[in-house]
Each structure stands twice: as C-alpha cells, then as structure tokens.
Design an enzyme around this catalytic site. Structure first.
Site, PDB file in Angstrom:
ATOM      1  N   HIS A 254       0.833  -1.208   0.000  1.00  0.00           N
ATOM      2  CA  HIS A 254       0.000   0.000   0.000  1.00  0.00           C
ATOM      3  C   HIS A 254       0.868   1.259   0.000  1.00  0.00           C
ATOM      4  O   HIS A 254       0.897   1.998   0.993  1.00  0.00           O
ATOM      5  CB  HIS A 254      -0.945  -0.019   1.204  1.00  0.00           C
ATOM      6  CG  HIS A 254      -1.990  -1.091   1.110  1.00  0.00           C
ATOM      7  ND1 HIS A 254      -2.552  -1.698   2.214  1.00  0.00           N
ATOM      8  CD2 HIS A 254      -2.577  -1.660   0.025  1.00  0.00           C
ATOM      9  CE1 HIS A 254      -3.452  -2.591   1.814  1.00  0.00           C
ATOM     10  NE2 HIS A 254      -3.480  -2.590   0.488  1.00  0.00           N
TER      11      HIS A 254
ATOM     12  N   HIS B  65      -0.413  -8.742   0.997  1.00  0.00           N
ATOM     13  CA  HIS B  65      -1.491  -8.843   2.000  1.00  0.00           C
ATOM     14  C   HIS B  65      -2.202 -10.178   1.977  1.00  0.00           C
ATOM     15  O   HIS B  65      -2.997 -10.463   2.858  1.00  0.00           O
ATOM     16  CB  HIS B  65      -2.481  -7.686   1.776  1.00  0.00           C
ATOM     17  CG  HIS B  65      -1.775  -6.381   1.547  1.00  0.00           C
ATOM     18  ND1 HIS B  65      -1.502  -5.917   0.276  1.00  0.00           N
ATOM     19  CD2 HIS B  65      -1.242  -5.493   2.395  1.00  0.00           C
ATOM     20  CE1 HIS B  65      -0.832  -4.776   0.363  1.00  0.00           C
ATOM     21  NE2 HIS B  65      -0.652  -4.501   1.637  1.00  0.00           N
TER      22      HIS B  65
ATOM     23  N   CYS C 226       3.044 -12.120   2.387  1.00  0.00           N
ATOM     24  CA  CYS C 226       4.068 -12.144   3.447  1.00  0.00           C
ATOM     25  C   CYS C 226       3.944 -13.446   4.233  1.00  0.00           C
ATOM     26  O   CYS C 226       2.839 -13.838   4.632  1.00  0.00           O
ATOM     27  CB  CYS C 226       3.883 -10.960   4.385  1.00  0.00           C
ATOM     28  SG  CYS C 226       5.054 -11.031   5.770  1.00  0.00           S
TER      29      CYS C 226
ATOM     30  N   GLU D  98      -5.975  -7.846   3.575  1.00  0.00           N
ATOM     31  CA  GLU D  98      -5.459  -8.922   4.432  1.00  0.00           C
ATOM     32  C   GLU D  98      -6.604  -9.601   5.188  1.00  0.00           C
ATOM     33  O   GLU D  98      -6.633 -10.833   5.318  1.00  0.00           O
ATOM     34  CB  GLU D  98      -4.429  -8.364   5.416  1.00  0.00           C
ATOM     35  CG  GLU D  98      -3.840  -9.469   6.278  1.00  0.00           C
ATOM     36  CD  GLU D  98      -2.929  -8.957   7.382  1.00  0.00           C
ATOM     37  OE1 GLU D  98      -2.292  -7.909   7.220  1.00  0.00           O
ATOM     38  OE2 GLU D  98      -2.867  -9.631   8.429  1.00  0.00           O
TER      39      GLU D  98
ATOM     40  N   SER E 152      -2.479   0.557   6.387  1.00  0.00           N
ATOM     41  CA  SER E 152      -2.954   0.409   7.769  1.00  0.00           C
ATOM     42  C   SER E 152      -1.831   0.695   8.763  1.00  0.00           C
ATOM     43  O   SER E 152      -2.002   1.479   9.703  1.00  0.00           O
ATOM     44  CB  SER E 152      -3.489  -1.011   7.971  1.00  0.00           C
ATOM     45  OG  SER E 152      -3.682  -1.292   9.322  1.00  0.00           O
TER      46      SER E 152
END
Ligand code: 0CJ
Ligand code: F3S
Length: 323
Positions: free
Chosen positions: A51, A84, A106, A136, A233
């Site tokens: 992001h 995500h 990840c 996510e 986030s």
C-alpha cells in the site's frame, strides 16, 4: 536509551528506527521486479503489491499492470498476489483462468491463514480483529468464512455473537495498533472469559517495532511526520500511536511536498518515521525538506535492530548450479 535534550533554540529532527520497509514488503517488491526481469512486461499484480503510491507508480512504469480482480487478467498470463494475501477463492479463480501465479503473500500473513484453518478445523468461533474491507482481512477470513467474524475494534465487541462461549479464539490483522488490539481483547475476554489467544503474536514484528520506536520519539516531538500512504494500515496506525504517545501533533504524508509550512511554524523538534511499505528515499526527501526549513540536525533514535530477510517465492529463486 534516552532521547538527547535539545537546546531551547535548536531546531532538530528525531528520526525513528526501525522505520520503513519490513522483510515482507521487501520480498514482495523484489518479487515483482524480478518477475519483470525474468519474464518481461507485462506482469499482472492483483491489488497494490504493497500500500504505497510511490512503489505502485514506479512498478507500473516498469511494466506491472495492477488489477482488482483475476477476471481482468488475460487467460494464461502471469499474476502476482500482493503481500497482504488472498483467500482460497481467489486462488481458485486464478487457477480456473490458468494464470501462472506468483505468491508474494508475506509469510507472516500466511502464518495467520494457517491459524485460521487450524481453529476452523477444531470448530472454533474465530474472532478476527481487523478492519473490514482490508485485503489482508478478506484473505484471512476467506480461509474459513463459516467460522470467522471480523471485530473492527473495541467498540465492535458488543456486536459479537458466538455459538459456544467456551470455544472462541481471537486472531488479528498483522498491522494493527498493539495497544488498541489489547483493549479489544480485554473487552472480548470480559464477555468470553475462556477466549483463547493465538499461538503466537499475529501483529508482526515490524508493526510492533515501528510503534515502539515512534512512541520513543513522540513525547519529545512538537510534530511527528509519518511517511506512508492513506490506505496503509500500519502507517496510519503510526500517526495514531504518535498522538497517543504525546506528540504535539502528528500527520501522514505520501511525500515531502505534502508537508505544510504551518505544521513547522512553531516546532522545535520534529519526529519522523515511515510505514513498513515506504521506501527510504521518501524519508530522505522529508529530511531534506526539513533541513531547508531550518531543521538541519538529525538524531536517529533506535529501539531495535532488524535483520529478518525472507527468500523470494520459489518461482523466482535463481537456481544454484552444482559444482
Ligand atoms: O498486510 C501486510 C502484509 C502489510 C504490508 C505492508 O504494509 P502496507 O502498507 O502495504 O499494508 P497495510 O495496509 O496492511 O499496513
Ligand atoms: Fe509482513 Fe509485517 Fe511486513 S506482516 S509484509 S512483515 S508489515
């Protein structure tokens, strides 16, 4: 370590460390770069790889095509899943179109997916603390949609309904505020005393370390500037954490040009940090901008060392020749 005191008249910058790229972001960005080198453009990427506007624009210029949905990718083309993570339904949709997928999820997000699968198999109600609509959360919830309900924060706790209060576990998005999440858990446990904890921290090391570091500089900062994009986030959480930790004010910017002169007008000490998806070049641009406004002294305040590195997705690893 204590933050060095500034002479009353000095204008200074306190630069938080750790800041910026985490191991999962570095891996995801290098995965797209490597795919472009190895296969040539275009390489499709589902959603933003991370992001960050700058990262996405730079990769787009190099030939990455960002799409919202597998349906937008030509059958048989190559598609990277973002850091995500994705739900099994997205994997199935990609397979149905015969897409050659590269998974840049990840590994610390994949770990939460495995926890969700495991607790769903045990027929638990899974309370996933996180933000509705965040990719996510959609990916993790999608592992066990029948068992997962999303809890958006402390104020959402009263809406939770479970089948059996003796069989409830909480999991979380990796990029939340640690303090707010602990408050959500406290309230959940008031309602469900048997609430089970995740087997290990879901809020990842990078999120935690960046929050600890900004907490260290915030009490001494008249203003904290967090570099990061609006949909990041973990970056947005750093602004909140800085305010809660006593910063005079805290602002998020995508880049130095967004810093307003008024924010600096009465400031003696400016704190600077960046989210886990933010390239260091953007932070250095902010430092240069502050220097032009009289904040020439920069002191880095470090609260942890990070050396975690994740290997690339298997499709992109270079083979070692024997011998
Ligand atoms: O969810 C992740 C795997 C974190 C990726 C790094 O940060 P960013 O800004 O891309 O994503 P968040 O919005 O989750 O912080
Ligand atoms: Fe992974 Fe945490 Fe970064 S979950 S992508 S290491 S912010």
């Amino acid at each position: 370590m204590t933050v060095p005191a500034a002479p009353a008249s000095a204008k200074r910058v306190l630069l938080a460390a750790p800041r910026g790229y985490c191991a999962g972001v570095d891996r995801a960005v290098v995965a797209v770069e490597t795919a472009l080198e190895k296969y040539g453009a275009p390489v499709y990427v589902r959603k933003e790889i991370v992001h960050n506007k700058h990262v996405v624009e730079t990769l787009r210029e190099r030939g990455a095509i960002f799409v919202d949905d597998t349906e937008q990718v030509p059958a048989g083309a190559r598609l990277v899943f973002s850091a995500h993570g994705v739900s099994p339904a997205v994997r199935e949709a990609a397979a149905a179109r015969s897409l050659a997928t590269i998974d840049a999820t990840c590994p610390l997000v994949s770990k939460v997916h495995r926890e969700a699968v495991r607790f769903a198999k045990g027929d638990y109600d899974i309370l996933l603390i996180g933000h509705t609509g965040h990719e996510e959360v959609e990916g993790t919830a999608g592992e066990a949609p029948e068992h997962v309900q999303v809890v958006n924060g402390p104020d959402d706790v009263d809406h939770v309904v479970v089948r059996d209060p003796a069989k409830v576990v909480w999991l979380s998005q990796t990029t939340l505020s640690v303090d707010e999440t602990m408050e959500t858990v406290r309230r959940l446990r008031e309602r469900f005393p048997s609430l089970q904890d995740p087997p290990s921290d879901d809020i990842c090391y990078a999120t935690q370390n960046r929050q600890v570091a900004v907490k260290k500089i915030a009490p001494d900062a008249d203003v904290v500037i967090v570099v990061g994009s609006a949909n990041s986030s973990n970056s947005v959480r750093l602004v909140e954490v800085a305010r809660q930790a006593g910063a005079g004010a805290a602002y998020r910017v995508d880049r130095a040009a967004e810093i307003e002169d008024g924010w600096l007008a009465d400031a003696g000490t400016v704190g600077v940090t960046s989210g886990a998806s933010v390239p260091e070049i953007l932070v250095q641009d902010v430092i240069a901008h502050l220097a032009r406004h009289g904040f020439a002294s920069v002191e880095e305040v470090s609260t942890a060392a990070e050396d975690l590195v994740f290997s690339l997705p298997p499709e992109l690893r270079t083979r070692r020749t024997a011998g």
